[in-house]
Structures are given as structure tokens and as C-alpha cells.
Design a protein around this motif. Structure first.
Motif, PDB file in Angstrom:
ATOM      1  N   LYS A  70     -26.785   0.925   5.776  1.00 13.66           N
ATOM      2  CA  LYS A  70     -25.693   0.139   5.199  1.00 13.66           C
ATOM      3  C   LYS A  70     -24.583   1.059   4.716  1.00 13.66           C
ATOM      4  O   LYS A  70     -24.839   2.045   4.040  1.00 13.66           O
ATOM      5  N   ALA A  71     -23.314   0.705   5.074  1.00  9.62           N
ATOM      6  CA  ALA A  71     -22.170   1.508   4.658  1.00  9.62           C
ATOM      7  C   ALA A  71     -20.993   0.596   4.345  1.00  9.62           C
ATOM      8  O   ALA A  71     -20.775  -0.409   5.019  1.00  9.62           O
ATOM      9  N   VAL A  72     -20.242   0.966   3.347  1.00  6.79           N
ATOM     10  CA  VAL A  72     -19.011   0.254   2.993  1.00  6.79           C
ATOM     11  C   VAL A  72     -17.879   0.823   3.842  1.00  6.79           C
ATOM     12  O   VAL A  72     -17.744   2.037   3.983  1.00  6.79           O
ATOM     13  N   ILE A  73     -17.058  -0.065   4.402  1.00  5.62           N
ATOM     14  CA  ILE A  73     -15.908   0.322   5.214  1.00  5.62           C
ATOM     15  C   ILE A  73     -14.652   0.098   4.382  1.00  5.62           C
ATOM     16  O   ILE A  73     -14.461  -0.977   3.812  1.00  5.62           O
ATOM     17  N   SER A  74     -13.784   1.107   4.330  1.00  2.00           N
ATOM     18  CA  SER A  74     -12.553   0.993   3.563  1.00  2.00           C
ATOM     19  C   SER A  74     -11.459   1.802   4.240  1.00  2.00           C
ATOM     20  O   SER A  74     -11.698   2.921   4.688  1.00  2.00           O
ATOM     21  N   THR A  75     -10.267   1.223   4.318  1.00  4.41           N
ATOM     22  CA  THR A  75      -9.126   1.918   4.893  1.00  4.41           C
ATOM     23  C   THR A  75      -7.858   1.571   4.117  1.00  4.41           C
ATOM     24  O   THR A  75      -7.698   0.431   3.657  1.00  4.41           O
ATOM     25  N   GLU A  76      -6.971   2.533   4.016  1.00  4.52           N
ATOM     26  CA  GLU A  76      -5.672   2.302   3.386  1.00  4.52           C
ATOM     27  C   GLU A  76      -4.723   1.578   4.322  1.00  4.52           C
ATOM     28  O   GLU A  76      -3.639   1.159   3.925  1.00  4.52           O
ATOM     29  N   LYS A  77      -5.113   1.411   5.601  1.00  6.44           N
ATOM     30  CA  LYS A  77      -4.274   0.721   6.585  1.00  6.44           C
ATOM     31  C   LYS A  77      -4.399  -0.796   6.499  1.00  6.44           C
ATOM     32  O   LYS A  77      -3.739  -1.514   7.243  1.00  6.44           O
ATOM     33  N   ALA A  78      -5.266  -1.268   5.606  1.00  7.57           N
ATOM     34  CA  ALA A  78      -5.413  -2.701   5.331  1.00  7.57           C
ATOM     35  C   ALA A  78      -5.289  -2.876   3.822  1.00  7.57           C
ATOM     36  O   ALA A  78      -5.469  -1.915   3.058  1.00  7.57           O
ATOM     37  N   PRO A  79      -4.974  -4.082   3.384  1.00  2.90           N
ATOM     38  CA  PRO A  79      -4.827  -4.297   1.941  1.00  2.90           C
ATOM     39  C   PRO A  79      -6.088  -3.916   1.172  1.00  2.90           C
ATOM     40  O   PRO A  79      -7.207  -4.171   1.622  1.00  2.90           O
ATOM     41  N   ALA A  80      -5.888  -3.303   0.026  1.00  5.87           N
ATOM     42  CA  ALA A  80      -7.010  -2.968  -0.843  1.00  5.87           C
ATOM     43  C   ALA A  80      -7.665  -4.254  -1.332  1.00  5.87           C
ATOM     44  O   ALA A  80      -7.001  -5.291  -1.470  1.00  5.87           O
ATOM     45  N   ALA A  81      -8.946  -4.192  -1.580  1.00  2.33           N
ATOM     46  CA  ALA A  81      -9.661  -5.346  -2.119  1.00  2.33           C
ATOM     47  C   ALA A  81      -9.041  -5.736  -3.463  1.00  2.33           C
ATOM     48  O   ALA A  81      -8.767  -4.880  -4.295  1.00  2.33           O
ATOM     49  N   ILE A  82      -8.816  -7.034  -3.653  1.00  2.00           N
ATOM     50  CA  ILE A  82      -8.223  -7.511  -4.905  1.00  2.00           C
ATOM     51  C   ILE A  82      -9.262  -8.269  -5.734  1.00  2.00           C
ATOM     52  O   ILE A  82      -8.930  -9.181  -6.468  1.00  2.00           O
ATOM     53  N   GLY A  83     -10.497  -7.860  -5.571  1.00  2.00           N
ATOM     54  CA  GLY A  83     -11.585  -8.483  -6.316  1.00  2.00           C
ATOM     55  C   GLY A  83     -12.849  -7.667  -6.159  1.00  2.00           C
ATOM     56  O   GLY A  83     -12.814  -6.505  -5.756  1.00  2.00           O
ATOM     57  N   THR A  84     -13.954  -8.293  -6.437  1.00  2.00           N
ATOM     58  CA  THR A  84     -15.251  -7.615  -6.382  1.00  2.00           C
ATOM     59  C   THR A  84     -15.867  -7.750  -4.986  1.00  2.00           C
ATOM     60  O   THR A  84     -16.858  -8.452  -4.797  1.00  2.00           O
ATOM     61  N   VAL A 117      -2.348 -10.850   9.483  1.00  2.00           N
ATOM     62  CA  VAL A 117      -3.802 -10.936   9.332  1.00  2.00           C
ATOM     63  C   VAL A 117      -4.493 -10.200  10.478  1.00  2.00           C
ATOM     64  O   VAL A 117      -5.442  -9.437  10.251  1.00  2.00           O
ATOM     65  N   PHE A 118      -4.010 -10.370  11.702  1.00  2.00           N
ATOM     66  CA  PHE A 118      -4.615  -9.650  12.828  1.00  2.00           C
ATOM     67  C   PHE A 118      -4.402  -8.145  12.705  1.00  2.00           C
ATOM     68  O   PHE A 118      -5.293  -7.365  13.061  1.00  2.00           O
ATOM     69  N   ARG A 119      -3.260  -7.707  12.196  1.00  2.00           N
ATOM     70  CA  ARG A 119      -3.056  -6.267  11.967  1.00  2.00           C
ATOM     71  C   ARG A 119      -4.054  -5.747  10.929  1.00  2.00           C
ATOM     72  O   ARG A 119      -4.630  -4.667  11.092  1.00  2.00           O
ATOM     73  N   ASN A 120      -4.248  -6.511   9.873  1.00  2.00           N
ATOM     74  CA  ASN A 120      -5.187  -6.096   8.829  1.00  2.00           C
ATOM     75  C   ASN A 120      -6.613  -6.050   9.365  1.00  2.00           C
ATOM     76  O   ASN A 120      -7.349  -5.090   9.099  1.00  2.00           O
ATOM     77  N   LEU A 121      -7.013  -7.076  10.109  1.00  2.00           N
ATOM     78  CA  LEU A 121      -8.357  -7.072  10.700  1.00  2.00           C
ATOM     79  C   LEU A 121      -8.518  -5.896  11.659  1.00  2.00           C
ATOM     80  O   LEU A 121      -9.565  -5.241  11.677  1.00  2.00           O
ATOM     81  N   THR A 122      -7.492  -5.621  12.453  1.00  2.00           N
ATOM     82  CA  THR A 122      -7.531  -4.496  13.392  1.00  2.00           C
ATOM     83  C   THR A 122      -7.786  -3.190  12.653  1.00  2.00           C
ATOM     84  O   THR A 122      -8.619  -2.373  13.072  1.00  2.00           O
TER      85      THR A 122
END
Length: 127
Positions: free
Chosen positions: A4-18, A56-61
Motif C-alpha cells: 500500500k502506498a499513498v500517491i501525491s503530486t503537486e500537478k493536481a490540487p492538494a487534498a482539502i480534507g482528510t 477534472v480530466f487534467r487533474n485525474l491525468t
């Protein structure tokens, strides 16, 4: 054994919650809901529902790529719309981002979405 790994990128909006942008478990990636936020400004894009859907498609990409895949690897896509009258616009734009075989999909009409946007999408990707 669970990998299990968390995926995070600055190329998509940062999470605004938990939550995480995505979580990868073995070869399956669970993509959190994306709304039409510009990842640089964290503001909703302007230009109407077509511009929102494209963002939304850019963010998902961006999240898919960070996880090692592409939109083509999405096997299940959930689309939440505040106006199901925009479904034809979703289909038109989605056809520019996906090719057959298309992912399984649900389109759900909802009363409202975060930040007053008209669309949110989440999905499952297998890589």
C-alpha cells in the motif's frame, strides 16, 4: 502481502480534507474525487461546465501519471454532476480523453458539490 502506498503530486490540487489524492494497493489505484480546481491557485477554473470537465480530466491525468499509469488504465469512473443535462458534454469531452474499450462508468446526479462546482470524478485504475 499487501503493498500500500499513498500517491501525491503537486500537478493536481492538494487534498482539502482528510484524504489522499490516491492510494495504490498492489497494482490497483483508488483515485479520490477531483473537482475543477487549478492546482497552482487552488481556485475553481472559469469558463463553464466544459472548462470544469476538462480541468477534472487534467487533474485525474496528473494523479494517474504520478501512480505510474494514464487515464487509459482507469477501469471504473464515477462522474458526479449537479445538472444531468450536462451529460452530453461529459460524453463529448470524455471521448477526447479515452478510447475503446472505455472504462465502466456511473453518472450520478447530486444536489451540490464542494466549492459549488458542477462536476466531480473519481475512479479506479489498474496498472
Amino acid at each position: 502481502m499487501l503493498n500500500k502506498a499513498v500517491i501525491s503530486t503537486e500537478k493536481a490540487p492538494a487534498a482539502i480534507g482528510t484524504y489522499s489524492q490516491a492510494v495504490k494497493v498492489n497494482n490497483t489505484v483508488y483515485l479520490s474525487g477531483q473537482i475543477p480546481l487549478d492546482p497552482q491557485t487552488m481556485t475553481v477554473v472559469e469558463g463553464g461546465i466544459a472548462a470544469e470537465i476538462e480541468q477534472v480530466f487534467r487533474n485525474l491525468t496528473a494523479v494517474c501519471e504520478e501512480a505510474g499509469g494514464t487515464l487509459k488504465d482507469i477501469v471504473k469512473l464515477n462522474i458526479f454532476l449537479t445538472d444531468l443535462g450536462n451529460f452530453a458534454t461529459v460524453n463529448e469531452i470524455m471521448a477526447r480523453h479515452f478510447a475503446e474499450p472505455y472504462p465502466a462508468r456511473a453518472a450520478i446526479g447530486v444536489k451540490e458539490l464542494p466549492k459549488g462546482v458542477g462536476v466531480e470524478m473519481d475512479g479506479i485504475m489498474v496498472i
